[in-house]
Scaffold this motif. Structure first.
Motif, mmCIF file in Angstrom:
data_model
loop_
_atom_site.group_PDB
_atom_site.id
_atom_site.type_symbol
_atom_site.label_atom_id
_atom_site.label_comp_id
_atom_site.label_asym_id
_atom_site.label_seq_id
_atom_site.Cartn_x
_atom_site.Cartn_y
_atom_site.Cartn_z
ATOM 1 N N GLY A 169 0.814 -1.209 0.000
ATOM 2 C CA GLY A 169 0.000 0.000 0.000
ATOM 3 C C GLY A 169 0.844 1.253 0.000
ATOM 4 O O GLY A 169 0.713 2.113 0.877
ATOM 5 N N LEU A 170 1.713 1.385 -0.989
ATOM 6 C CA LEU A 170 2.583 2.556 -1.094
ATOM 7 C C LEU A 170 1.772 3.789 -1.453
ATOM 8 O O LEU A 170 0.774 3.688 -2.180
ATOM 9 C CB LEU A 170 3.640 2.336 -2.186
ATOM 10 C CG LEU A 170 4.590 1.157 -2.011
ATOM 11 C CD1 LEU A 170 5.360 0.900 -3.300
ATOM 12 C CD2 LEU A 170 5.563 1.437 -0.869
ATOM 13 N N PRO A 171 2.166 4.961 -0.973
ATOM 14 C CA PRO A 171 1.564 6.185 -1.511
ATOM 15 C C PRO A 171 1.686 6.165 -3.029
ATOM 16 O O PRO A 171 2.750 5.842 -3.578
ATOM 17 C CB PRO A 171 2.417 7.298 -0.887
ATOM 18 C CG PRO A 171 2.943 6.699 0.392
ATOM 19 C CD PRO A 171 3.175 5.250 0.078
ATOM 20 N N PHE A 172 0.596 6.488 -3.723
ATOM 21 C CA PHE A 172 0.573 6.337 -5.176
ATOM 22 C C PHE A 172 1.754 7.025 -5.857
ATOM 23 O O PHE A 172 2.344 6.508 -6.795
ATOM 24 C CB PHE A 172 -0.735 6.897 -5.738
ATOM 25 C CG PHE A 172 -1.921 5.977 -5.576
ATOM 26 C CD1 PHE A 172 -1.844 4.855 -4.776
ATOM 27 C CD2 PHE A 172 -3.113 6.258 -6.223
ATOM 28 C CE1 PHE A 172 -2.922 4.002 -4.618
ATOM 29 C CE2 PHE A 172 -4.207 5.414 -6.082
ATOM 30 C CZ PHE A 172 -4.119 4.282 -5.274
ATOM 31 N N ALA A 173 2.118 8.225 -5.393
ATOM 32 C CA ALA A 173 3.167 9.000 -6.057
ATOM 33 C C ALA A 173 4.545 8.376 -5.906
ATOM 34 O O ALA A 173 5.471 8.727 -6.638
ATOM 35 C CB ALA A 173 3.191 10.422 -5.505
ATOM 36 N N LEU A 174 4.715 7.434 -4.964
ATOM 37 C CA LEU A 174 6.020 6.831 -4.716
ATOM 38 C C LEU A 174 6.174 5.459 -5.349
ATOM 39 O O LEU A 174 7.285 4.911 -5.370
ATOM 40 C CB LEU A 174 6.263 6.712 -3.207
ATOM 41 C CG LEU A 174 6.249 8.010 -2.401
ATOM 42 C CD1 LEU A 174 6.506 7.710 -0.931
ATOM 43 C CD2 LEU A 174 7.283 9.000 -2.926
ATOM 44 N N ALA A 175 5.118 4.887 -5.862
ATOM 45 C CA ALA A 175 5.151 3.525 -6.392
ATOM 46 C C ALA A 175 6.178 3.396 -7.517
ATOM 47 O O ALA A 175 6.308 4.289 -8.353
ATOM 48 C CB ALA A 175 3.773 3.136 -6.898
ATOM 49 N N PRO A 176 6.925 2.278 -7.559
ATOM 50 C CA PRO A 176 7.925 2.084 -8.619
ATOM 51 C C PRO A 176 7.308 2.127 -10.018
ATOM 52 O O PRO A 176 7.826 2.779 -10.914
ATOM 53 C CB PRO A 176 8.503 0.701 -8.317
ATOM 54 C CG PRO A 176 8.233 0.474 -6.870
ATOM 55 C CD PRO A 176 6.935 1.177 -6.580
ATOM 56 N N ILE A 228 3.599 13.722 -7.596
ATOM 57 C CA ILE A 228 4.238 13.914 -6.288
ATOM 58 C C ILE A 228 3.715 15.163 -5.606
ATOM 59 O O ILE A 228 3.858 15.324 -4.388
ATOM 60 C CB ILE A 228 5.766 13.935 -6.448
ATOM 61 C CG1 ILE A 228 6.439 13.604 -5.113
ATOM 62 C CG2 ILE A 228 6.235 15.305 -6.988
ATOM 63 C CD1 ILE A 228 7.903 13.288 -5.235
ATOM 64 N N ALA A 229 3.082 16.038 -6.356
ATOM 65 C CA ALA A 229 2.478 17.248 -5.773
ATOM 66 C C ALA A 229 1.420 16.876 -4.737
ATOM 67 O O ALA A 229 1.177 17.634 -3.790
ATOM 68 C CB ALA A 229 1.874 18.121 -6.859
ATOM 69 N N THR A 230 0.782 15.724 -4.897
ATOM 70 C CA THR A 230 -0.250 15.299 -3.925
ATOM 71 C C THR A 230 0.360 15.095 -2.547
ATOM 72 O O THR A 230 -0.340 15.270 -1.540
ATOM 73 C CB THR A 230 -0.923 13.990 -4.394
ATOM 74 O OG1 THR A 230 0.066 12.954 -4.506
ATOM 75 C CG2 THR A 230 -1.603 14.180 -5.738
ATOM 76 N N LEU A 231 1.641 14.718 -2.498
ATOM 77 C CA LEU A 231 2.334 14.588 -1.213
ATOM 78 C C LEU A 231 2.893 15.918 -0.746
ATOM 79 O O LEU A 231 2.799 16.262 0.430
ATOM 80 C CB LEU A 231 3.464 13.566 -1.332
ATOM 81 C CG LEU A 231 3.066 12.100 -1.547
ATOM 82 C CD1 LEU A 231 4.302 11.237 -1.701
ATOM 83 C CD2 LEU A 231 2.209 11.589 -0.405
ATOM 84 N N LEU A 232 3.467 16.662 -1.663
ATOM 85 C CA LEU A 232 4.080 17.939 -1.286
ATOM 86 C C LEU A 232 3.057 18.910 -0.712
ATOM 87 O O LEU A 232 3.378 19.695 0.182
ATOM 88 C CB LEU A 232 4.763 18.564 -2.517
ATOM 89 C CG LEU A 232 5.987 17.807 -3.056
ATOM 90 C CD1 LEU A 232 6.446 18.405 -4.371
ATOM 91 C CD2 LEU A 232 7.126 17.791 -2.039
ATOM 92 N N GLU A 233 1.836 18.854 -1.213
ATOM 93 C CA GLU A 233 0.791 19.754 -0.715
ATOM 94 C C GLU A 233 0.423 19.477 0.729
ATOM 95 O O GLU A 233 -0.110 20.337 1.421
ATOM 96 C CB GLU A 233 -0.449 19.637 -1.597
ATOM 97 C CG GLU A 233 -0.269 20.268 -2.991
ATOM 98 C CD GLU A 233 -1.398 19.921 -3.937
ATOM 99 O OE1 GLU A 233 -2.266 19.099 -3.556
ATOM 100 O OE2 GLU A 233 -1.409 20.436 -5.061
#
Length: 512
Positions: A403-410, A505-510
């Motif tokens: 269940g990785l954060p979507f923006a980090l998935a390989p 990755i903006a979804t995490l940065l926000e």
């Protein structure tokens, strides 16, 4: 599944799906050294990018550098690593195993405090909403006894470390009746200090070669470049310099998979401030870094601050952000108020001034520094530990999912033709070419679609796109969400906009 079984499963899963391999495995491996496979390298890169963008891109007063691994040997004399970069080690005579003495004592203290926490948890369940935890901790006999005992050991330990009293450190281990986890005995040797730096030779012939060191941290590359960056970047106090890169420590007690390795990667930022303002910036970076970790969505209860028992002689404050790994709460990131020690030491040993002229004060001074330092490999392990789960499904089957954060998935998107014929693979390749400029995309046609979904779940792929016969007629595909397993029919022309809102990755940065 208990925590020990979970940890073993994570290690096994990491190898099976191409995340982490033992280094030089065909030669029976190299202890405490690991290679990142095709999936691990992607996940590690994404974690590094998340950190870098949050530091450099999101802060106008922080810039990044990439300094060399090899540095002038006087660097490490100035920093104190040559004389004082040691671990206190102790051996058990029966098991022949070696341990860090400080870790043995800190683990013992943690077990005592865990007993106090257990008493508090029982009381909280008993009294419900009327429970006053702070009052209970102050008045309950058992809780007070446990916390007082832990504090007594902490204070004794802190004094011993500050005065480098190794015999007293051993006495604490004996008095606390700490046993070897392997042999179960208390048959301990004396405590000894061991320097952790790797040394090598630089020079074309042995008689001309000089001893240099593999850097044990990346921070010194920032300090020696302080003036270079400040002048060329026209930086004004306060400002920061960030860096990621490999570091090397000859860990005698390397353990717990990639948690403690001999070759590892750090992500560090040194924030230079006006003397007298360091306390407020230390608090700022504690809050900011904790918020960054929590942006990953693993839950606030997975993190806690741990103030250092022993402060370095130059430090004003120091704490760790600890994460709850399968083997307990352990250090993930360090935040340190380092005063002006590093720059002044390099001034002394280099004979060069490392000062900043402050136009507001119309004076020059050596800035103070607040440091944030996180191990990328430890962050990788934390993410894998929290993401790995085994699920029982409604139909009685089971799946393993990351269940990785979507923006980090390989791999962000898997494009799967329903069958490997009738023009479906060709249509899938069209979608690969459509999306590969924005995302790491995979396509696979072998095996039943359900098995392919499971493989993608196991490596953490957020979305699977199924290309079927209807796709050829209507130019629509089935989009499957990894976490919910829900499927919806979407138009191909809408794919980019749908995915952009979820995978960036903006979804995490926000959230930082």
């Amino acid at each position: 599944m208990n925590q020990e079984e979970l940890f073993k499963n994570i290690i096994s899963h990491s190898k099976e799906y191409g995340f982490i391999f033992q280094s030089s495995e065909i030669y029976d491996g190299l202890s405490a050294v690991y290679d990142y496979g095709q999936m691990g390298a992607e996940l590690k890169k994404n974690l590094r990018e998340f950190w870098w963008k949050s530091m450099v891109q999101m802060h106008q007063n922080i810039v990044g550098i990439d300094s060399a691994i090899f540095m002038h040997p006087t660097t490490w004399k100035a920093s104190g690593h040559v004389d004082a970069f040691n671990d206190p080690l102790i051996d058990n005579k029966d098991s022949k195993k070696r341990y860090r003495a400080d870790v043995l004592i800190e683990d013992h203290i943690a077990k005592i405090l865990a007993k106090a926490d257990k008493e508090v948890e029982k009381a909280a369940k008993k009294f419900g909403e009327t429970f006053d935890e702070a009052l209970y901790r102050q008045t309950n006999g058992r809780v007070v006894e446990y916390t007082s005992k832990a504090a007594e050991i902490e204070n004794r330990f802190k004094t011993a470390l500050e005065n480098n009293q190794l015999e007293e450190v051993r006495n604490i281990i004996i008095d606390c009746e700490i046993v070897c986890p392997i042999s179960g005995t208390k048959n301990w040797t004396e405590v000894r200090q061991f320097n952790l730096m790797f040394s090598t030779q630089m020079g074309s012939v042995s008689e001309d070669a000089g001893t240099i060191y593999l850097r044990p941290e990346t921070a010194q590359g920032i300090f020696v470049n302080f003036l270079n960056v400040q002048k060329t970047g026209r930086m004004k106090i306060p400002f920061g310099i960030a860096q990621t890169g490999k570091a090397f420590r000859n860990e005698i007690v390397a353990r717990q998979f990639i948690f403690r390795m001999r070759e590892f990667e750090q992500m560090e930022m040194q924030f230079f401030v006006r003397p007298g303002t360091e306390a407020q910036w230390y608090t700022y970076w504690k809050t900011t870094r904790m918020k960054w970790h929590q942006a990953l969505g693993f839950g606030e209860n997975k993190y806690k601050f741990h103030d250092h028992l022993k402060l370095a002689h130059y430090a004003k404050d120091a704490c760790d952000i600890e994460f709850e790994f399968p083997f307990g709460f352990k250090e993930l990131e360090g935040i340190h108020s380092r005063s002006d020690f590093d720059l002044k030491q390099h001034e002394i040993h280099s004979g060069k001034k490392l000062q900043y002229f402050d136009p507001e004060l119309n004076e020059s001074y050596v800035p103070y520094v607040v440091e944030t330092s996180i191990g990328l490999d430890r962050l990788f392990l934390a993410v894998m530990s929290q993401a790995y789960r085994e699920e029982k499904l409604e139909d009685g089957s089971s799946r393993v999912v990351l269940g990785l954060p979507f923006a980090l998935a390989p791999i962000k998107v898997a494009i799967l033709p329903l069958v490997n014929k009738d023009g479906l693979p060709e249509k899938a390749e069209e979608l690969v070419n459509l999306l590969k400029f924005d995302y790491n995309v995979s396509t696979e046609a072998k095996d039943a679609i359900g098995k392919r979904y499971r493989r993608m779940d196991a490596i953490g792929t957020p979305y699977c796109i199924t290309v079927d016969y209807e796709t050829l007629e209507t130019n629509t595909v089935t989009l499957r969400n990894r976490d919910t397993m829900a499927q919806e029919r979407v138009k191909v022309e809408n794919l980019k906009s749908i995915l952009a809102g979820e995978l960036s990755i903006a979804t995490l940065l926000e959230k930082c």
